[in-house]
Design an enzyme around this catalytic site. Structure first.
Site, PDB file in Angstrom:
ATOM      1  CE  LYS A  76      -4.006  -2.079   1.843  1.00  0.00           C
ATOM      2  NZ  LYS A  76      -3.728  -3.443   1.811  1.00  0.00           N
TER       3      LYS A  76
HETATM    4  C1  PLP Z   1      -4.408  -4.272   1.505  1.00  0.00           C
HETATM    5  C2  PLP Z   1      -3.903  -5.717   1.534  1.00  0.00           C
HETATM    6  C3  PLP Z   1      -4.472  -6.664   0.389  1.00  0.00           C
HETATM    7  C4  PLP Z   1      -5.431  -6.388  -0.341  1.00  0.00           C
HETATM    8  O1  PLP Z   1      -5.434  -5.454  -1.290  1.00  0.00           O
HETATM    9  P1  PLP Z   1      -6.769  -4.904  -1.917  1.00  0.00           P
HETATM   10  O2  PLP Z   1      -6.348  -3.901  -2.876  1.00  0.00           O
HETATM   11  O3  PLP Z   1      -7.439  -4.163  -0.904  1.00  0.00           O
HETATM   12  O4  PLP Z   1      -7.396  -6.008  -2.603  1.00  0.00           O
HETATM   13  C5  PLP Z   1      -3.596  -7.829   0.389  1.00  0.00           C
HETATM   14  N1  PLP Z   1      -2.359  -7.941   1.285  1.00  0.00           N
HETATM   15  C6  PLP Z   1      -1.931  -7.127   1.959  1.00  0.00           C
HETATM   16  C7  PLP Z   1      -0.836  -7.316   2.798  1.00  0.00           C
HETATM   17  C8  PLP Z   1      -2.663  -5.939   2.314  1.00  0.00           C
HETATM   18  O5  PLP Z   1      -2.261  -5.115   2.924  1.00  0.00           O
END
Ligand code: PLP
Length: 472
Positions: A108
């Site tokens: 993210k």
């Molecule tokens: C947020 C997150 C996801 C999921 O991502 P999306 O974009 O919400 O599908 C998967 N793995 C980790 C470690 C995350 O922080």
């Protein structure tokens, strides 16, 4: 670039409005670009390794053209990405795309750091503070908090579900001082998300405070996530010349998914020309989207807690964007989908370590297992008509266009590893019998005092707190 809306295709707006508003309060819809211009062919045809930041610039330019000058866009990208994604081969046809080399050790950071700098850029001449509201099921809060921390003219309020995220994740989002505050909500992630959505549709509140979102509903988080799909698919295409010598490989990208922002970014990269043949939507027991692909019916479920808790989402927001971009039939040709329960996640971590020597986190483990199963019989079974029960863990019964490429060994997999395994060390130790190495930037945050405020799952309480504590 002209932007429109998932619910009303007559909406026309610019990048700035889409970024600052987050979602369209008038329709409840999400902003999407009206076009996905193809990237310059020179990037696709070069056989040397591409530059991540050059690709980032080339891909973001059409979406910001006329609103952010080239030199400012370049500065945003240089400042947002002191780190990049890494392509790590773990067997001749499997590449792990490590997305956790940013400050909070999860993918993210890619979206949040770009978004923070774009918002600061658009807010640079305003008198009023811009208030970011964000609901998190785990990693969003820390990525957004870290990306916006001490950015001038902005503050961040993070809502997270009490007791439903790991102690480390909680430390990472509740220990900020200054312009970042965490609220610990007595409810689920879906409750947090609902509170945030209610605030955005509350016209009275919005008259008092300038609000913006930072969830994966914000288009400025989705666009930058497309950079690493383009980058990695070009790297892998080039590597196939010597790693496995498969000519024109079908490149299949396996995406551990919760709110489906990451996967939507992959779709954007593909539309812009990334050499990606297909996707696998990999989830935990929150398998609303795999069920939709299997049955054609989208039925939101209350979220359930799993070891891969950043994906504990029962009603993923970006479903709406996926269906604005593709029909169900197109999705079934382009995607396979796969899910695992908690037992399966533990087995997957163990199995990956045993077969490859690579330690995955619980989210990436699901993606690895999906790819491993698919190429070791699951896809062949599907083609032979042995369709599993979609209500049980495993591959859903739709047959993607690229199924034969997998069984005929013409496909390679890019497995997205969305977090550093050290973020989920308890689960990983339990599964793998080994402690993943803890990066310094994680051990440092564990020593900081918790500053979160506890709050009931009540919109009135949230609204009162916001109006009392945020400055105009
Ligand atoms: C947020 C997150 C996801 C999921 O991502 P999306 O974009 O919400 O599908 C998967 N793995 C980790 C470690 C995350 O922080």
């Amino acid at each position: 670039m002209v932007y429109t809306d998932t619910r009303d295709k007559t909406v026309r707006t610019d990048f700035r409005t889409a970024v600052i508003n987050g979602m369209n309060a008038a329709t409840g819809g999400l902003y999407i670009p009206t076009a996905y211009p193809e990237i310059d062919k020179t990037y696709l045809e070069q056989t040397a390794d591409p530059s991540f930041r050059e690709i980032a610039f080339a891909m973001s330019k059409p979406y910001t053209d006329g609103e952010i000058q080239d030199s400012d866009l370049d500065a945003i990208i240089q400042d947002a990405y002191p780190f990049i994604s890494h392509v790590v081969p773990i067997d001749p046809v499997t590449y792990v795309l490590e997305l956790f080399h940013g400050p909070t050790c999860a993918f993210k950071d890619f979206g949040a750091r770009f978004m923070a700098r774009v918002m600061a850029y658009f807010n640079r001449n305003e008198n009023d503070t811009l208030h970011i509201l964000v609901a998190t099921s785990g990693d969003t809060g820390s990525a957004v908090g870290s990306a916006f921390h001490n950015v001038e003219g902005l503050d961040v309020t993070i809502l997270y579900p009490e007791g439903k995220i790991s102690p480390l994740q909680e430390k990472q989002l509740s220990t900020f001082t200054g312009n970042v505050q965490a609220l610990k909500i007595k409810g689920t992630f879906d409750d947090c998300q609902k509170l945030v959505k209610t605030a955005f549709t509350d016209t009275e509140l919005r008259k008092q405070l300038r609000l913006s979102s930072a969830n994966s509903i914000n288009i400025s988080r989705l666009l930058p996530q497309s950079f690493y799909y383009m980058y990695s698919s070009i790297v892998v295409k080039n590597r196939c010349l010597y790693d496995n010598r498969i000519e024109n490989p079908a490149i299949i990208v396996v995406v551990p998914s919760g709110n489906f922002g990451n996967l939507t970014s992959g779709l954007i990269a593909r539309k812009m020309g990334a050499p990606i043949t297909g996707f696998v939507a990999a989830t935990n027991a929150n398998h609303t989207v795999p069920d939709w692909i299997a049955t054609g019916k989208y039925i939101p479920m209350p979220s359930v807690m799993t070891y891969a808790n950043a994906m504990d989402v029962g009603d993923p927001s970006n479903y709406e964007r996926i269906t604005a971009m593709y029909t169900l039939d197109e999705v079934r040709s382009l995607f396979a989908s796969y899910w695992l329960d908690n037992n399966g996640i533990m087995e997957a971590i163990k199995d990956c370590l045993r077969k490859t020597g690579y330690i995955t986190d619980p989210h990436g483990a699901i993606a690895w297992k999906a790819w491993d199963d698919m190429r070791h019989g699951a896809m062949e079974n599907l083609l032979n008509g042995q369709k599993g029960d979609y209500k049980k863990p495993g591959l859903t019964p739709n047959i993607p266009d690229w199924a034969l490429a997998v069984t005929e060994k013409r496909a390679v997999g890019i497995v997205l590893e969305t977090a550093d395994p050290a973020k989920f060390s308890t689960t990983v130790r339990l599964a793998a019998g080994r402690e993943p190495a803890m990066p310094d930037r994680l051990s440092r945050v564990m020593a900081l005092p918790d500053r979160a405020i506890t709050m009931e799952n009540s919109y009135t309480d949230l609204k009162n707190w916001l109006t009392a504590n945020l400055k105009k």
